[in-house]
Design an enzyme around this catalytic site. Sequence first.
Site, PDB file in Angstrom:
ATOM      1  N   ARG A 288     -19.566  -7.398  -7.131  1.00 57.69           N
ATOM      2  CA  ARG A 288     -20.270  -6.571  -7.979  1.00 57.69           C
ATOM      3  C   ARG A 288     -20.813  -4.978  -7.369  1.00 57.69           C
ATOM      4  O   ARG A 288     -20.684  -3.860  -8.087  1.00 57.69           O
ATOM      5  CB  ARG A 288     -21.506  -7.098  -8.652  1.00 57.69           C
ATOM      6  CG  ARG A 288     -21.246  -8.367  -9.336  1.00 57.69           C
ATOM      7  CD  ARG A 288     -22.713  -8.736 -10.077  1.00 57.69           C
ATOM      8  NE  ARG A 288     -23.290  -9.667  -9.059  1.00 57.69           N
ATOM      9  CZ  ARG A 288     -23.200 -10.997  -9.152  1.00 57.69           C
ATOM     10  NH1 ARG A 288     -22.408 -11.509  -9.857  1.00 57.69           N
ATOM     11  NH2 ARG A 288     -24.176 -11.735  -8.441  1.00 57.69           N
TER      12      ARG A 288
ATOM     13  N   ASP B  29     -17.798 -12.152 -23.930  1.00 58.03           N
ATOM     14  CA  ASP B  29     -17.793 -13.417 -23.776  1.00 58.03           C
ATOM     15  C   ASP B  29     -17.688 -14.369 -25.107  1.00 58.03           C
ATOM     16  O   ASP B  29     -18.082 -13.785 -26.017  1.00 58.03           O
ATOM     17  CB  ASP B  29     -19.017 -13.525 -22.979  1.00 58.03           C
ATOM     18  CG  ASP B  29     -18.884 -14.941 -22.047  1.00 58.03           C
ATOM     19  OD1 ASP B  29     -18.843 -14.895 -21.113  1.00 58.03           O
ATOM     20  OD2 ASP B  29     -18.982 -15.791 -22.585  1.00 58.03           O
TER      21      ASP B  29
ATOM     22  N   ASP C 151     -13.088 -12.017 -14.784  1.00 61.32           N
ATOM     23  CA  ASP C 151     -13.803 -12.954 -13.865  1.00 61.32           C
ATOM     24  C   ASP C 151     -13.869 -14.116 -14.560  1.00 61.32           C
ATOM     25  O   ASP C 151     -15.169 -14.644 -15.046  1.00 61.32           O
ATOM     26  CB  ASP C 151     -15.191 -12.275 -13.405  1.00 61.32           C
ATOM     27  CG  ASP C 151     -15.757 -13.267 -12.596  1.00 61.32           C
ATOM     28  OD1 ASP C 151     -15.038 -14.006 -11.596  1.00 61.32           O
ATOM     29  OD2 ASP C 151     -16.975 -13.232 -12.378  1.00 61.32           O
TER      30      ASP C 151
ATOM     31  N   CYS D 119     -12.123 -18.213  -9.530  1.00 60.25           N
ATOM     32  CA  CYS D 119     -12.907 -19.287  -8.740  1.00 60.25           C
ATOM     33  C   CYS D 119     -12.315 -20.572  -8.642  1.00 60.25           C
ATOM     34  O   CYS D 119     -13.035 -21.615  -8.451  1.00 60.25           O
ATOM     35  CB  CYS D 119     -14.326 -19.333  -9.377  1.00 60.25           C
ATOM     36  SG  CYS D 119     -14.547 -19.883 -11.057  1.00 60.25           S
TER      37      CYS D 119
END
Length: 400
Positions: free
Chosen positions: A221, A259, A306, A346
């Site tokens: 970030r 999102d 992400d 991730c």
Amino acid sequence: MPDAPAPRSRLRLRVSPAAEAHVRAGHPWVYESSLRAQNRGGDPGELAVIYDRRDRFLAIGLYDPDSPLRVRVLHQGTPATLDDAWWAARLDAALELRAPLFGPDTDGYRLVNGESDGWPGLVIDRYARTLVVKLYTAAWFPHLPRVLALLADRFPAFAVVLRLSRNIQQRAADGGLYDGRVLAGNVGNGTVVFHETGLAFEAEVVRGQKTGFFLDQRENRRRVEKYARGRRVLNAFSFSGGFSLYAARGGASEVISLDLSAHALASAEQNYALNPKLTAPHETVQADVFAWLAHTDREFDLVILDPPSLARRESERAGAIRAYGKLAADGIGRLARGGMLVSASCSAHVSAEEFWDAVRDAADRSGRTWRELHTTRHAPDHHASFPEAEYLKAIYVQLD
């Protein structure tokens, strides 16, 4: 009066030669399949001593009879007494590692990162004056009072919240524990405002994902903030808007948080409102990221991807690599000339090189001239000391 039961003998284990070598090299896990002998059954959280083939001390760890990961190693090498002083020193070592990392403008970070700090199956995150203890094994249940006492000594008057991985919640209930239980202090409605490099965020410490916020992306970030000036920014899989706020502070001309979750987008708007000095226009879009990127005609100068883990098990690895490539290709397709793609993963089952190569291949296939600016890994408070702990990676690519 009946005689008191005789004290039980120490739980003694022997493991396969391969497991012995791994433990000697510092690996913190011993699987059920690696056990070759033990003197008796063990209880969850009991300290088990592992001996090598010459009957010498090899390691000591937390035993969990209900998990295929049978022992989580606390100490290996020479014998040690795991008394109060030992536990205190182990915690202080983790805290001292963080001491030089953060200034007064940051009060949200990881205090203890599981195995990599010598606390296998346990993490502790700080959010202002609230600590969140997350357990990944029932072996910690008997040791929870000791952990709480250590924290109370070092963080007096802090609230403490217990979070539990799903696989141990039923066993926790048998002992009166449950996910989101407030063990000390008060957290009001379950959200806590903390600061990260001066930006205010809410952490949903009682019911939120992980421990309430994704602290592990802080360094990415901060890097995005440096690239944001004058750019139209798309933050895809925005969750609660972490990258969006940093891009806005960095001088972005506009920021889109994208999102699928309405709750996540509401959190992003709330976090934006907590920082009245942010002036960049901020728009939230509720949509499936894959579908939206494939069909929108909007153009951006900085696209951040992400996503949550796309490979939760090894069998999903190949499909995840293809999905990362498709996602990167669609993100690149929305970039204006001179635009930048920041793509992160991730997924522990996808290696860093596999992920980076998927993004590089997408850049090659775009037909545009491109250059790689950075690749990044774990933040210093989320360091990984063994291969299975490595999960986070990101790549920064600029296109003509």
